[in-house]
Every structure is written in C-alpha cells, then in structure tokens.
Design a protein around this motif. Structure first.
Motif, PDB file in Angstrom:
ATOM      1  N   THR A 115      -0.093  -4.974   1.589  1.00 25.00           N
ATOM      2  CA  THR A 115       0.337  -4.461   0.270  1.00 25.00           C
ATOM      3  C   THR A 115       1.820  -4.749  -0.053  1.00 25.00           C
ATOM      4  O   THR A 115       2.167  -5.124  -1.327  1.00 25.00           O
TER       5      THR A 115
ATOM      6  N   THR B  84       4.111   4.640   0.823  1.00 30.38           N
ATOM      7  CA  THR B  84       3.160   5.539  -0.079  1.00 30.38           C
ATOM      8  C   THR B  84       2.559   4.587  -1.119  1.00 30.38           C
ATOM      9  O   THR B  84       1.408   4.991  -1.487  1.00 30.38           O
ATOM     10  N   VAL B  85       2.904   3.401  -1.634  1.00 32.14           N
ATOM     11  CA  VAL B  85       2.359   2.539  -2.604  1.00 32.14           C
ATOM     12  C   VAL B  85       1.030   1.983  -2.082  1.00 32.14           C
ATOM     13  O   VAL B  85       0.327   2.125  -2.701  1.00 32.14           O
ATOM     14  N   VAL B  87      -1.195   3.273  -0.308  1.00 27.66           N
ATOM     15  CA  VAL B  87      -2.184   4.347  -0.652  1.00 27.66           C
ATOM     16  C   VAL B  87      -3.025   4.225  -1.960  1.00 27.66           C
ATOM     17  O   VAL B  87      -4.267   3.993  -1.894  1.00 27.66           O
ATOM     18  N   THR B  88      -1.937   4.026  -3.065  1.00 27.47           N
ATOM     19  CA  THR B  88      -2.729   3.861  -4.308  1.00 27.47           C
ATOM     20  C   THR B  88      -3.383   2.594  -4.585  1.00 27.47           C
ATOM     21  O   THR B  88      -4.438   2.490  -5.248  1.00 27.47           O
ATOM     22  N   THR B  89      -2.492   1.384  -4.194  1.00 26.24           N
ATOM     23  CA  THR B  89      -3.081   0.294  -4.431  1.00 26.24           C
ATOM     24  C   THR B  89      -4.772  -0.011  -3.741  1.00 26.24           C
ATOM     25  O   THR B  89      -5.484  -0.671  -4.403  1.00 26.24           O
ATOM     26  N   LEU B  91      -6.596   2.230  -2.954  1.00 25.79           N
ATOM     27  CA  LEU B  91      -7.388   2.926  -3.676  1.00 25.79           C
ATOM     28  C   LEU B  91      -7.928   2.429  -4.951  1.00 25.79           C
ATOM     29  O   LEU B  91      -8.968   2.443  -5.019  1.00 25.79           O
ATOM     30  N   LEU B  92      -7.070   1.956  -5.461  1.00 26.70           N
ATOM     31  CA  LEU B  92      -7.432   1.250  -6.967  1.00 26.70           C
ATOM     32  C   LEU B  92      -8.360  -0.054  -6.794  1.00 26.70           C
ATOM     33  O   LEU B  92      -9.284  -0.276  -7.287  1.00 26.70           O
TER      34      LEU B  92
END
Lengths: 163, 126
Positions: A115, B84-85, B87-89, B91-92
């Motif tokens: 990521t 933390t980022v 987790v959101t990416t 999930l999206l």
C-alpha cells in the motif's frame, strides 16, 4: 508477570508511543500510558496471530531502506504517469502473485509495504494465503513484475519472519 | 523578519513544503481525471507517502533549529499513516471487487478462493 503482560513488545511500543504523542510528560500521562500499554494488548489478544516473531534487525533495516527508496522512485513514476496520462495512459491491470510467505504478521507487513509504495494496490488474498491479487498502476511484462515483486518485497519478509 | 532560524534552514523547509504541495496537487489531478476506480486508487498514495514525509521532514528540520534540540515527534505522522492507511485502502479495494463481481462486471478477475472453499470450515487458521 507473563499473565499481566502477555505481549511485552507491544506494550513497550504502546507506552513509548503514548509518551511521544503527549506534549507534556507528567505522572498522570505516565500512568495513563501504563494503563493503555496493559489494556490494549489484553483487549486485542484474540486478534494477535503472533507476537514478536520478527528477528534479524539488520535484515529489517535493509528492508526498510529498500522500501523507502522504492517509495521515492514510485512517487516520481506515478506523478509522471498522472501528468502525461492524457497522451499516454498507464498500462494498468490486475496481477496474480503466487505467494510463499505464510506468516500472518509477515503478510500484514507485505500489505503495508504494498500500500505504501505508490503503484500497487493490495486487492485480494486467497483464503489459503496461496495467491495475492494486486492492481498495478503501470507494467509491461506481468512475469517480470511478479518476479521483481517477490524477490524485492516478499523474500526479505520470509527471511525476517520465517527463519 | 528574524525568527532565530538560519535562512538556509528556512529555505530547505520551505522547499520541502512546496514539494509536498506539488505532490498533493498531482495526486488530486489524478484522482479527479482518471477514468477507473482502480486507477484512481494509485495517486492518493503520493499524498500519504512522500508528501507527508516532506511535511514531517520540514517540521523536524525547522523546529529542531528553532529549539536547538532534535525534535523527532513529527516523524510519528508518517509512521502512523503507514500503519493506518492500508486498512482503508485494502477495505476499499476489496469492497469494489466484491461489488463488481456481484454485478457480473467483466473488468475484475475471478475470486482467488472459490465459493466451495469458502464454505468449508476453516482449519488451522492460526
């Protein structure tokens, strides 16, 4: 003692983080930090697959340096790709990467690294952790991308977490 | 205007902030103009990586010079973002793939895990 502090490393990191985040370090903040450092690992105990499996600090430092360098390079590549996008759109698409890494903490680290590096989005992990689906911003040769990804990002994590 | 910080430090910190601003702008342009959801997931990475690193580095540099001691606290920002980022990416991305498959869209690959495997009780999960 082990019952009270089941994950000493996590507790130490949380305590240090709390003290670093608070602007003043008084006895109240220290007490609050201790409480959080004890309570959070206890509350999240069932989520922990493993604690403190990472060894080989040199390998970790080397891996961190590689990742940070690649973040810089990929930032430039994606920024350039966006700016020239109109007359040369990036060749993006999905890539399936066969995985050898099985350690859950190692895989979590791989998700973070994937990521963090612009140009790769972690999309799906097979239930048996056998394969990984990525969306890649720009690539020419799928086999070459997979080989580079595995050698550069997965292999060091196997050395850190699985030896 | 003298703030007690040498002009060289001010210049470097300002340069880092400008670079950060440029990266966020490029990221926003990409986010606005790219045609597909998965393409649009890539440019924000510029904002939460190098752009945030530049702001943190500028803060470390400037406040270390101002207070004449190492001020490393701003470095926590990129570290916490890094954890933390994702987790959101993730999930999206998962949600979008799921919805497109539900809709029968042809532009997403088949699931890596077949439905029969999912139905099986999980063993040795740890």
């Amino acid at each position: 003692m082990t019952a009270l502090i089941p994950a000493p490393r996590t507790s130490a990191v949380l305590f240090g983080l709390w003290l670093a985040l608070t602007p003043t370090t008084g006895p109240g903040q220290v007490l609050l930090g201790v409480l959080l450092a004890l309570a959070i690992p206890a509350i999240t105990a069932r989520l922990h697959a493993a604690d403190g499996q990472a060894r080989r600090p040199l390998a970790i430092a080397r891996y961190a340096a590689i990742v940070m360098l690649d973040v810089l390079v990929s930032n430039a590549q994606v920024a350039w790709g966006v700016l020239r996008g109109r007359w040369r759109p990036p060749k993006s698409g999905f890539v399936v990467v066969p995985l050898d890494l099985r350690d859950p903490v190692g895989l979590a680290m791989l998700a973070i690294v994937t990521t963090i590096i612009p140009g790769t989005v972690w999309t799906e992990l097979a239930l048996d952790r056998d394969r990984l689906l990525l969306h890649v911003w720009d690539f020419d040769d799928e086999a070459a991308f997979v080989a580079r990804y595995k050698a550069r990002y997965e292999q060091p994590l196997r050395e850190i977490f699985e030896r | 205007m003298s703030t007690g910080v040498s002009p060289v430090v001010e210049l470097v910190a300002a340069g880092l902030l400008v670079l950060s601003g440029v990266l966020v702008l490029v990221s926003a342009i990409g986010f606005l103009r790219l045609p597909d959801f998965f393409l649009r997931m890539h440019p924000p990475a510029l904002a939460y990586t190098l752009a945030s690193w530049c702001v943190a580095a500028a803060a470390v540099l400037y406040f270390s010079a101002l207070e004449s001691r190492m001020v490393l606290r701003p470095l926590l920002i990129p570290v916490l973002l890094a954890f933390t980022v994702p987790v959101t990416t993730v999930l999206l991305a998962r949600a979008t793939v799921f919805r497109r498959r539900k809709r029968g869209a042809a532009d997403v690959p088949e699931p890596l895990t077949s439905a029969s495997e999912v139905a099986k009780p999980e063993q040795a999960e740890r």
